[in-house]
Design a protein around this motif. Structure first.
Motif, PDB file in Angstrom:
ATOM      1  N   PHE A 251       0.813  -1.207   0.000  1.00  0.00           N
ATOM      2  CA  PHE A 251       0.000   0.000   0.000  1.00  0.00           C
ATOM      3  C   PHE A 251       0.853   1.266   0.000  1.00  0.00           C
ATOM      4  CE2 PHE A 251      -2.625  -3.313   1.944  1.00  0.00           C
ATOM      5  CZ  PHE A 251      -3.738  -3.253   1.111  1.00  0.00           C
ATOM      6  N   VAL A 252       2.171   1.111  -0.100  1.00  0.00           N
ATOM      7  CA  VAL A 252       3.091   2.250  -0.136  1.00  0.00           C
ATOM      8  C   VAL A 252       3.575   2.477  -1.565  1.00  0.00           C
ATOM      9  CG1 VAL A 252       5.239   3.216   0.749  1.00  0.00           C
ATOM     10  CG2 VAL A 252       3.761   1.865   2.268  1.00  0.00           C
ATOM     11  N   GLY A 253       4.268   1.486  -2.144  1.00  0.00           N
ATOM     12  CA  GLY A 253       4.632   1.542  -3.553  1.00  0.00           C
ATOM     13  C   GLY A 253       5.691   2.556  -3.914  1.00  0.00           C
ATOM     14  N   GLU A 254       6.511   2.963  -2.957  1.00  0.00           N
ATOM     15  CA  GLU A 254       7.586   3.898  -3.251  1.00  0.00           C
ATOM     16  C   GLU A 254       8.723   3.664  -2.272  1.00  0.00           C
ATOM     17  OE1 GLU A 254       6.122   7.872  -2.931  1.00  0.00           O
ATOM     18  OE2 GLU A 254       5.150   7.532  -1.013  1.00  0.00           O
ATOM     19  N   GLY A 255       9.864   4.335  -2.522  1.00  0.00           N
ATOM     20  CA  GLY A 255      11.026   4.102  -1.680  1.00  0.00           C
ATOM     21  C   GLY A 255      11.540   2.688  -1.868  1.00  0.00           C
ATOM     22  N   LEU A 256      11.787   2.007  -0.758  1.00  0.00           N
ATOM     23  CA  LEU A 256      12.330   0.647  -0.803  1.00  0.00           C
ATOM     24  C   LEU A 256      11.264  -0.424  -0.967  1.00  0.00           C
ATOM     25  CD1 LEU A 256      14.929   0.910   2.121  1.00  0.00           C
ATOM     26  CD2 LEU A 256      15.389   1.066  -0.339  1.00  0.00           C
ATOM     27  N   THR A 257       9.993  -0.070  -0.787  1.00  0.00           N
ATOM     28  CA  THR A 257       8.977  -1.122  -0.683  1.00  0.00           C
ATOM     29  C   THR A 257       8.786  -1.955  -1.948  1.00  0.00           C
ATOM     30  OG1 THR A 257       7.050   0.262  -1.246  1.00  0.00           O
ATOM     31  CG2 THR A 257       7.776   0.240   1.076  1.00  0.00           C
ATOM     32  N   GLY A 277       4.273   5.609  -6.848  1.00  0.00           N
ATOM     33  CA  GLY A 277       5.188   6.732  -6.772  1.00  0.00           C
ATOM     34  C   GLY A 277       6.633   6.312  -6.975  1.00  0.00           C
ATOM     35  N   GLY A 278       6.927   5.026  -6.786  1.00  0.00           N
ATOM     36  CA  GLY A 278       8.285   4.522  -6.947  1.00  0.00           C
ATOM     37  C   GLY A 278       8.477   3.778  -8.244  1.00  0.00           C
ATOM     38  N   ARG A 279       9.565   2.999  -8.317  1.00  0.00           N
ATOM     39  CA  ARG A 279       9.886   2.213  -9.505  1.00  0.00           C
ATOM     40  C   ARG A 279      10.214   0.786  -9.080  1.00  0.00           C
ATOM     41  NH1 ARG A 279      10.628   5.118 -13.999  1.00  0.00           N
ATOM     42  NH2 ARG A 279      11.731   3.379 -14.988  1.00  0.00           N
ATOM     43  N   LEU A 280       9.948  -0.140  -9.982  1.00  0.00           N
ATOM     44  CA  LEU A 280      10.233  -1.547  -9.732  1.00  0.00           C
ATOM     45  C   LEU A 280      11.078  -2.087 -10.864  1.00  0.00           C
ATOM     46  CD1 LEU A 280       9.759  -4.140  -8.080  1.00  0.00           C
ATOM     47  CD2 LEU A 280       7.699  -4.527  -9.443  1.00  0.00           C
ATOM     48  N   GLU A 281      12.245  -2.616 -10.530  1.00  0.00           N
ATOM     49  CA  GLU A 281      13.113  -3.263 -11.511  1.00  0.00           C
ATOM     50  C   GLU A 281      13.355  -4.700 -11.063  1.00  0.00           C
ATOM     51  OE1 GLU A 281      16.669  -1.079 -12.123  1.00  0.00           O
ATOM     52  OE2 GLU A 281      15.630   0.791 -12.643  1.00  0.00           O
ATOM     53  N   VAL A 282      13.176  -5.631 -11.980  1.00  0.00           N
ATOM     54  CA  VAL A 282      13.311  -7.035 -11.611  1.00  0.00           C
ATOM     55  C   VAL A 282      13.915  -7.811 -12.780  1.00  0.00           C
ATOM     56  CG1 VAL A 282      10.900  -7.412 -12.304  1.00  0.00           C
ATOM     57  CG2 VAL A 282      12.045  -9.108 -10.887  1.00  0.00           C
ATOM     58  N   PRO A 283      14.886  -8.682 -12.510  1.00  0.00           N
ATOM     59  CA  PRO A 283      15.428  -9.523 -13.581  1.00  0.00           C
ATOM     60  C   PRO A 283      14.347 -10.468 -14.104  1.00  0.00           C
ATOM     61  CG  PRO A 283      16.881  -9.507 -11.655  1.00  0.00           C
ATOM     62  CD  PRO A 283      15.600  -8.871 -11.231  1.00  0.00           C
ATOM     63  N   THR A 284      14.255 -10.592 -15.414  1.00  0.00           N
ATOM     64  CA  THR A 284      13.254 -11.488 -15.969  1.00  0.00           C
ATOM     65  C   THR A 284      13.489 -12.933 -15.550  1.00  0.00           C
ATOM     66  OG1 THR A 284      14.578 -11.570 -17.993  1.00  0.00           O
ATOM     67  CG2 THR A 284      12.719 -10.035 -17.942  1.00  0.00           C
ATOM     68  N   MET A 285      14.766 -13.319 -15.306  1.00  0.00           N
ATOM     69  CA  MET A 285      15.052 -14.669 -14.835  1.00  0.00           C
ATOM     70  C   MET A 285      14.340 -14.968 -13.522  1.00  0.00           C
ATOM     71  SD  MET A 285      16.433 -17.661 -14.957  1.00  0.00           S
ATOM     72  CE  MET A 285      17.721 -17.704 -16.195  1.00  0.00           C
ATOM     73  N   GLU A 286      14.273 -13.956 -12.645  1.00  0.00           N
ATOM     74  CA  GLU A 286      13.606 -14.181 -11.359  1.00  0.00           C
ATOM     75  C   GLU A 286      12.124 -14.473 -11.564  1.00  0.00           C
ATOM     76  OE1 GLU A 286      12.581 -11.918  -7.133  1.00  0.00           O
ATOM     77  OE2 GLU A 286      14.139 -11.113  -8.440  1.00  0.00           O
ATOM     78  N   LEU A 287      11.487 -13.736 -12.480  1.00  0.00           N
ATOM     79  CA  LEU A 287      10.068 -13.979 -12.729  1.00  0.00           C
ATOM     80  C   LEU A 287       9.844 -15.369 -13.304  1.00  0.00           C
ATOM     81  CD1 LEU A 287       8.833 -10.585 -14.214  1.00  0.00           C
ATOM     82  CD2 LEU A 287       8.612 -11.433 -11.878  1.00  0.00           C
TER      83      LEU A 287
END
Length: 349
Positions: A251-257, A277-287
């Motif tokens: 329910f935060v979606g920004e900073g480290l969350t 409000g934040g950004r999410l970066e994830v390696p496709t291998m992890e998904l």
């Protein structure tokens, strides 16, 4: 009527006064399906802060000044000639998106995707005022004995939480663990919905002692106070036998969350992005390797708001509310900004 209007953006949210109280003409009935609602309560949402700091100006057409407030409930004051289901005096909660009812998305019951929708408090004048102009198709009648001001936050906070929890049920079995990141207005409603609908263990993460105290009051299985020295991912994994949570509701979606939320989601689980409000970066291998799902969550449907009001009428879902008079709208916004609101703030004209 009195209304709280936004005249300029405040990108730092430092200003003591965000909105200006003004006297405006009362709204009038123009079309046959128009309804004027006398506002009894309007919820104060973190989205209001995001609007004030200008996060929406490049995404949604806004023309300053205008009136904020998208969590609205009150009593019908006047109706157009074509309105059949409501009459003056009826207690109602207002579905936040004004929809056309005829586009394909509306025909499918996906009101929040309406191709011609308008959003009071974002794209047109909202409910931080004495009256609100809306449409008959946006009103949900309140159950007997339910006060509009007490349930106003359900128009967005409750509806968004309900929509997310309903979608999360496909990933959940009784006894699974759900993490709630942020235990403000949405989080404490989602927690109650999980207890009613899912029968799961819960881990609540928040920086605020006030929020964690509320989580204890409601019966959270575990709470974790987030902070610079707290490794919340390790804490969650320890409490879940190193597996991680079946579902994480952020329910935060920004900073480290965003990074933390995905990291504490178990293999085959789902991470829900509800705050933003934040950004999410994830390696496709992890998904691929972990088969984790990432889902955005946009408000909910009219039907879901009606369903939620049934649960409210039965006394199964309650909102912790702090009331402010409309004249103290800026204090309400500052208290929300600084984490001093227990549950949800509601302004009362």
């Amino acid at each position: 009527m009195r209304a709280a209007r936004l005249h300029r953006y405040d990108t730092s949210l430092e200003g003591p006064e965000y909105l200006v109280l003004e006297e405006l003409p009362d709204p009038t009935i123009v079309e046959p399906d128009d309804v004027i609602v006398r506002i009894d309560g309007a919820g104060v949402c973190r989205t209001d802060l995001h609007i004030i700091e200008g996060q929406f100006r490049d995404h949604i057409p806004m023309r300053l000044p205008y009136t904020l407030g998208h969590e609205n409930a009150g009593f019908v004051a006047a109706v157009g000639s074509g309105v059949q289901r409501f009459k003056p005096g009826d207690p109602v909660i207002v579905y936040p998106q004004v929809t056309d009812g005829t586009c394909l998305a509306c025909r499918r019951g996906q009101d929040m995707y309406c191709e011609n929708g308008e959003f009071p408090g974002l794209t047109r004048d909202g409910g931080f005022a004495e009256f609100l102009l809306t449409k008959e198709r946006n009103l949900v009648r309140l159950p007997d004995g339910v006060s509009p001001r007490a349930v106003a936050p359900h128009a967005d906070a409750g509806l968004t939480a309900y929509h997310a929890v309903k979608r999360a049920l496909r990933w959940l079995d009784p006894g699974d663990t759900v993490v709630l990141i942020g235990f403000g207005g949405l989080g404490h409603i989602a927690f109650q919905l999980l207890q009613v609908l899912a029968g799961v263990r819960t881990i609540v993460i928040d920086r605020s002692e006030l929020a964690l105290h509320l989580a204890h009051e409601l019966g959270a299985t575990w709470t974790i106070q987030a902070g610079t020295e707290t490794d919340v991912v390790s804490e969650v994994r320890q409490r879940t036998g190193e597996r991680g949570a079946a579902v994480v509701l952020d329910f935060v979606g920004e900073g480290l969350t965003p990074a933390q939320g995905l990291a504490m989601t178990r293999r085959g689980g789902a991470y829900f992005v509800i705050g933003y409000g934040g950004r999410l970066e994830v390696p496709t291998m992890e998904l691929v390797n972990q088969e984790k799902a990432i889902l955005g969550n946009l408000v909910g449907t009219y039907a879901e708001l009606a369903e939620l009001m049934e649960l409210v009428g039965e006394g199964r879902i309650k909102v912790a509310v702090t009331y402010y008079p409309l004249t103290q709208i800026n204090q309400a916004l500052r208290d929300l900004r600084d984490g001093r609101v227990k549950g949800r703030a509601v302004v009362v004209p």
